[in-house]
Design a protein around this motif. Structure first.
Motif, PDB file in Angstrom:
ATOM      1  N   GLY A  94     -35.529  18.759  81.181  1.00  0.00           N
ATOM      2  CA  GLY A  94     -35.468  20.216  81.210  1.00  0.00           C
ATOM      3  C   GLY A  94     -34.149  20.763  80.733  1.00  0.00           C
ATOM      4  N   ILE A  95     -33.060  20.154  81.204  1.00  0.00           N
ATOM      5  CA  ILE A  95     -31.736  20.609  80.762  1.00  0.00           C
ATOM      6  C   ILE A  95     -31.597  20.427  79.255  1.00  0.00           C
ATOM      7  CG2 ILE A  95     -29.265  20.115  80.883  1.00  0.00           C
ATOM      8  CD1 ILE A  95     -29.794  19.240  83.824  1.00  0.00           C
TER       9      ILE A  95
ATOM     10  N   LEU B 211     -25.344  21.360 102.958  1.00  0.00           N
ATOM     11  CA  LEU B 211     -26.068  20.499 102.018  1.00  0.00           C
ATOM     12  C   LEU B 211     -26.877  19.425 102.736  1.00  0.00           C
ATOM     13  CD1 LEU B 211     -23.905  19.701  98.834  1.00  0.00           C
ATOM     14  CD2 LEU B 211     -26.156  20.762  98.946  1.00  0.00           C
ATOM     15  N   ALA B 212     -26.499  19.065 103.932  1.00  0.00           N
ATOM     16  CA  ALA B 212     -27.218  18.020 104.659  1.00  0.00           C
ATOM     17  C   ALA B 212     -28.671  18.437 104.865  1.00  0.00           C
ATOM     18  CB  ALA B 212     -26.545  17.767 105.997  1.00  0.00           C
ATOM     19  N   GLY B 213     -29.587  17.571 104.472  1.00  0.00           N
ATOM     20  CA  GLY B 213     -31.012  17.847 104.596  1.00  0.00           C
ATOM     21  C   GLY B 213     -31.617  18.582 103.420  1.00  0.00           C
ATOM     22  N   ALA B 214     -30.790  18.994 102.467  1.00  0.00           N
ATOM     23  CA  ALA B 214     -31.300  19.740 101.309  1.00  0.00           C
ATOM     24  C   ALA B 214     -31.914  18.789 100.289  1.00  0.00           C
ATOM     25  CB  ALA B 214     -30.182  20.542 100.651  1.00  0.00           C
ATOM     26  N   ARG B 215     -32.963  19.253  99.601  1.00  0.00           N
ATOM     27  CA  ARG B 215     -33.513  18.502  98.463  1.00  0.00           C
ATOM     28  C   ARG B 215     -32.735  18.904  97.227  1.00  0.00           C
ATOM     29  NH1 ARG B 215     -39.813  18.441  97.390  1.00  0.00           N
ATOM     30  NH2 ARG B 215     -39.706  16.544  98.651  1.00  0.00           N
ATOM     31  N   VAL B 216     -32.198  17.917  96.524  1.00  0.00           N
ATOM     32  CA  VAL B 216     -31.324  18.195  95.393  1.00  0.00           C
ATOM     33  C   VAL B 216     -31.740  17.366  94.183  1.00  0.00           C
ATOM     34  CG1 VAL B 216     -29.364  18.799  96.875  1.00  0.00           C
ATOM     35  CG2 VAL B 216     -29.646  16.432  96.099  1.00  0.00           C
ATOM     36  N   ALA B 217     -31.295  17.817  93.021  1.00  0.00           N
ATOM     37  CA  ALA B 217     -31.455  17.088  91.765  1.00  0.00           C
ATOM     38  C   ALA B 217     -30.073  16.753  91.234  1.00  0.00           C
ATOM     39  CB  ALA B 217     -32.227  17.926  90.754  1.00  0.00           C
ATOM     40  N   ALA B 218     -29.989  15.642  90.512  1.00  0.00           N
ATOM     41  CA  ALA B 218     -28.705  15.256  89.929  1.00  0.00           C
ATOM     42  C   ALA B 218     -28.919  14.542  88.604  1.00  0.00           C
ATOM     43  CB  ALA B 218     -27.929  14.353  90.885  1.00  0.00           C
ATOM     44  N   LEU B 219     -28.035  14.837  87.665  1.00  0.00           N
ATOM     45  CA  LEU B 219     -27.986  14.147  86.376  1.00  0.00           C
ATOM     46  C   LEU B 219     -26.903  13.079  86.490  1.00  0.00           C
ATOM     47  CD1 LEU B 219     -29.176  14.437  83.439  1.00  0.00           C
ATOM     48  CD2 LEU B 219     -27.129  15.763  82.908  1.00  0.00           C
ATOM     49  N   LEU B 220     -27.263  11.809  86.221  1.00  0.00           N
ATOM     50  CA  LEU B 220     -26.366  10.701  86.521  1.00  0.00           C
ATOM     51  C   LEU B 220     -25.956   9.862  85.310  1.00  0.00           C
ATOM     52  CD1 LEU B 220     -28.394   9.346  89.582  1.00  0.00           C
ATOM     53  CD2 LEU B 220     -26.377  10.818  89.687  1.00  0.00           C
ATOM     54  N   LYS B 221     -26.827   9.672  84.388  1.00  0.00           N
ATOM     55  CA  LYS B 221     -26.758   8.737  83.265  1.00  0.00           C
ATOM     56  C   LYS B 221     -27.130   7.325  83.705  1.00  0.00           C
ATOM     57  CE  LYS B 221     -23.732   9.252  79.956  1.00  0.00           C
ATOM     58  NZ  LYS B 221     -22.496   9.182  79.157  1.00  0.00           N
TER      59      LYS B 221
ATOM     60  N   TRP C  75     -24.117  15.485  77.665  1.00  0.00           N
ATOM     61  CA  TRP C  75     -22.842  15.287  78.358  1.00  0.00           C
ATOM     62  C   TRP C  75     -21.662  15.916  77.634  1.00  0.00           C
ATOM     63  CZ3 TRP C  75     -23.332  13.590  83.123  1.00  0.00           C
ATOM     64  CH2 TRP C  75     -24.465  12.844  83.452  1.00  0.00           C
ATOM     65  N   ALA C  76     -21.890  16.544  76.501  1.00  0.00           N
ATOM     66  CA  ALA C  76     -20.789  17.108  75.716  1.00  0.00           C
ATOM     67  C   ALA C  76     -19.986  18.105  76.552  1.00  0.00           C
ATOM     68  CB  ALA C  76     -21.335  17.785  74.467  1.00  0.00           C
ATOM     69  N   GLY C  77     -18.701  17.962  76.512  1.00  0.00           N
ATOM     70  CA  GLY C  77     -17.815  18.905  77.205  1.00  0.00           C
ATOM     71  C   GLY C  77     -17.424  18.496  78.604  1.00  0.00           C
ATOM     72  N   ARG C  78     -18.118  17.497  79.184  1.00  0.00           N
ATOM     73  CA  ARG C  78     -17.806  17.143  80.570  1.00  0.00           C
ATOM     74  C   ARG C  78     -16.388  16.596  80.722  1.00  0.00           C
ATOM     75  NH1 ARG C  78     -20.141  15.810  85.549  1.00  0.00           N
ATOM     76  NH2 ARG C  78     -19.061  14.114  86.631  1.00  0.00           N
ATOM     77  N   ALA C  79     -15.974  15.749  79.793  1.00  0.00           N
ATOM     78  CA  ALA C  79     -14.664  15.110  79.925  1.00  0.00           C
ATOM     79  C   ALA C  79     -13.527  16.124  79.837  1.00  0.00           C
ATOM     80  CB  ALA C  79     -14.504  14.038  78.844  1.00  0.00           C
ATOM     81  N   LEU C  80     -13.683  17.154  78.999  1.00  0.00           N
ATOM     82  CA  LEU C  80     -12.599  18.102  78.768  1.00  0.00           C
ATOM     83  C   LEU C  80     -12.650  19.310  79.693  1.00  0.00           C
ATOM     84  CD1 LEU C  80     -12.564  18.073  74.857  1.00  0.00           C
ATOM     85  CD2 LEU C  80     -11.056  16.827  76.425  1.00  0.00           C
ATOM     86  N   ALA C  81     -13.840  19.673  80.145  1.00  0.00           N
ATOM     87  CA  ALA C  81     -13.981  20.881  80.978  1.00  0.00           C
ATOM     88  C   ALA C  81     -15.084  20.642  82.005  1.00  0.00           C
ATOM     89  CB  ALA C  81     -14.297  22.091  80.097  1.00  0.00           C
TER      90      ALA C  81
ATOM     91  N   ARG D 236     -22.511  25.263  83.750  1.00  0.00           N
ATOM     92  CA  ARG D 236     -23.561  25.431  82.738  1.00  0.00           C
ATOM     93  C   ARG D 236     -24.802  24.632  83.108  1.00  0.00           C
ATOM     94  NH1 ARG D 236     -21.320  23.715  77.263  1.00  0.00           N
ATOM     95  NH2 ARG D 236     -21.594  21.659  78.209  1.00  0.00           N
ATOM     96  N   LEU D 237     -24.594  23.396  83.572  1.00  0.00           N
ATOM     97  CA  LEU D 237     -25.727  22.563  83.965  1.00  0.00           C
ATOM     98  C   LEU D 237     -26.481  23.212  85.126  1.00  0.00           C
ATOM     99  CD1 LEU D 237     -25.818  18.732  84.256  1.00  0.00           C
ATOM    100  CD2 LEU D 237     -26.622  20.097  86.170  1.00  0.00           C
ATOM    101  N   ARG D 238     -25.740  23.700  86.110  1.00  0.00           N
ATOM    102  CA  ARG D 238     -26.367  24.332  87.267  1.00  0.00           C
ATOM    103  C   ARG D 238     -27.170  25.561  86.835  1.00  0.00           C
ATOM    104  NH1 ARG D 238     -25.188  23.644  92.423  1.00  0.00           N
ATOM    105  NH2 ARG D 238     -23.302  22.497  91.821  1.00  0.00           N
ATOM    106  N   ALA D 239     -26.571  26.378  85.974  1.00  0.00           N
ATOM    107  CA  ALA D 239     -27.252  27.587  85.517  1.00  0.00           C
ATOM    108  C   ALA D 239     -28.520  27.247  84.745  1.00  0.00           C
ATOM    109  CB  ALA D 239     -26.306  28.421  84.651  1.00  0.00           C
ATOM    110  N   ASP D 240     -28.448  26.254  83.869  1.00  0.00           N
ATOM    111  CA  ASP D 240     -29.587  25.937  83.013  1.00  0.00           C
ATOM    112  C   ASP D 240     -30.706  25.251  83.787  1.00  0.00           C
ATOM    113  OD1 ASP D 240     -28.159  27.064  80.984  1.00  0.00           O
ATOM    114  OD2 ASP D 240     -27.548  25.191  80.050  1.00  0.00           O
TER     115      ASP D 240
END
Length: 343
Positions: A129-130, A85-95, A280-286, A293-297
């Motif tokens: 997008g998500i 992962l070092a040096g990779a360009r990444v996206a993240a959902l944070l709130k 964010w639905a479902g994050r707390a429980l699963a 799902r987020l990664r796939a979408d």
């Protein structure tokens, strides 16, 4: 890494955009399971507009660093994180937390950005997008030949929704102010001025038999009109309460009212469905399922961008230290797409 300095924008309380504060500090080191991301692009979403008013329904206590999502390069990895992962360009959902030069993120929450998509372009497709993909394909489950209504079709989520719908062979009726209609027509959208009289009647005239889905970020009393626009078998996806942005009182109450309406409509014997969408639905429980799902979408959205099905809608690019100006511009209602912040 040690030669770099942390710069972040702090929301100290319920202030005007000019009340945002710039804070400097030391760049943090990633802990176990974390990566340190140098921000290349973050954005101004509607959530930040609500947060500065104290109106986002589950925002953290003041002060905090806003920023719903980001795109950047992994500078360092913590224990237990693969070195690939070092040096990779990444996206993240944070709130929250994205309006900073360097951000710590759980490695399991980042998604690699494919080659050929710039940082700012990718940033416009993260939360927007998500949200658009999941509402369109996981909730409404649209099919080619159907007609849908997208409220705020010129906005951040709306502009992505429009493009993904067209890629799926779906006709779009989009509401927006008149100054955005030419741009919407160029995208194949049938525009309706939301400021005119009886918007619902004008939409019904365009789709007398009803529509397959309505995507409504406005909430308030107008949500009833959105429900009534549905054809049998149609789906209402409510995903916000923009109409209450400047209201006073409880920030949870507008969402609770929407949830109550959704529950009531689904309890009645009818052939229509309603959802209140929360990314964010479902994050707390699963958490693992949520991440998968987020990664796939998001991967699907990036693939759509590479095919040309989705074009990034960047309203403006401003440096991080001009976050107040960026927030003011986003709130003006005069722009198409998303305002992006860069280092």
């Amino acid at each position: 890494m040690n030669a770099e300095a942390l710069v972040e924008v702090v929301l100290p309380g319920t202030v005007e955009p000019e009340g945002l504060q710039i804070r400097h500090g030391a760049v943090p080191a990633p802990g176990p399971g974390q990566v340190l991301v140098r921000m290349e692009a973050t954005g101004v979403s509607f959530a930040e507009q609500q947060m500065r008013r104290g109106r986002y329904y589950d925002q953290p206590p003041f002060p905090f660093v806003p920023g719903y999502d980001l795109v950047g390069t992994v500078l360092a990895t913590g224990d237990g994180v693969g070195r690939d992962l070092a040096g990779a360009r990444v996206a993240a959902l944070l709130k929250v937390g994205g309006w900073a030069s360097h951000v710590l993120v759980d490695a399991a929450d980042v998604v690699e950005v494919p080659p050929g998509i710039g940082a700012a372009e990718a940033e416009t497709l993260v939360v927007n997008g998500i949200t658009a993909w999941q509402m369109l394909h996981r909730k409404a489950r649209v099919r080619a030949g159907q007609t849908v209504v997208v409220h705020g079709a010129n906005g951040g989520v709306g502009s992505v929704l429009v493009q993904l719908a067209h890629a799926a062979g779906v006709r779009v009726i989009g509401t927006a102010s008149a100054r955005h209609h030419d741009a919407l027509r160029e995208r194949g959208v049938t525009p309706v001025d939301y400021r005119g009289d009886d918007v619902a009647a004008r939409i019904r005239a365009l789709a007398p038999a009803g529509v397959a889905a309505v995507f409504d970020h406005i909430g308030g009393r107008g949500i009833v009109d959105s429900w009534r626009l549905l054809a049998p078998g149609g789906t209402l996806v409510s995903y916000g309460s923009a109409s209450t942005r400047d209201d006073e009182g409880s920030k949870q109450w507008p969402v609770l009212k929407l949830l109550g309406r959704v529950w009531l409509w689904n309890a009645l014997p009818n052939r229509r469905r309603a959802y209140f969408f929360n990314v964010w639905a479902g994050r707390a429980l699963a958490k693992d399922r949520f991440r998968a799902r987020l990664r796939a979408d998001l991967t699907e959205v990036f693939a759509a961008a590479r095919r040309g099905d989705v074009t990034a809608q960047i309203a403006a690019r401003l440096p991080l230290d001009r976050a107040a100006e960026a927030l003011r511009l986003a709130e003006s209602g005069t722009v198409v797409g998303k305002v992006v912040l860069t280092p």
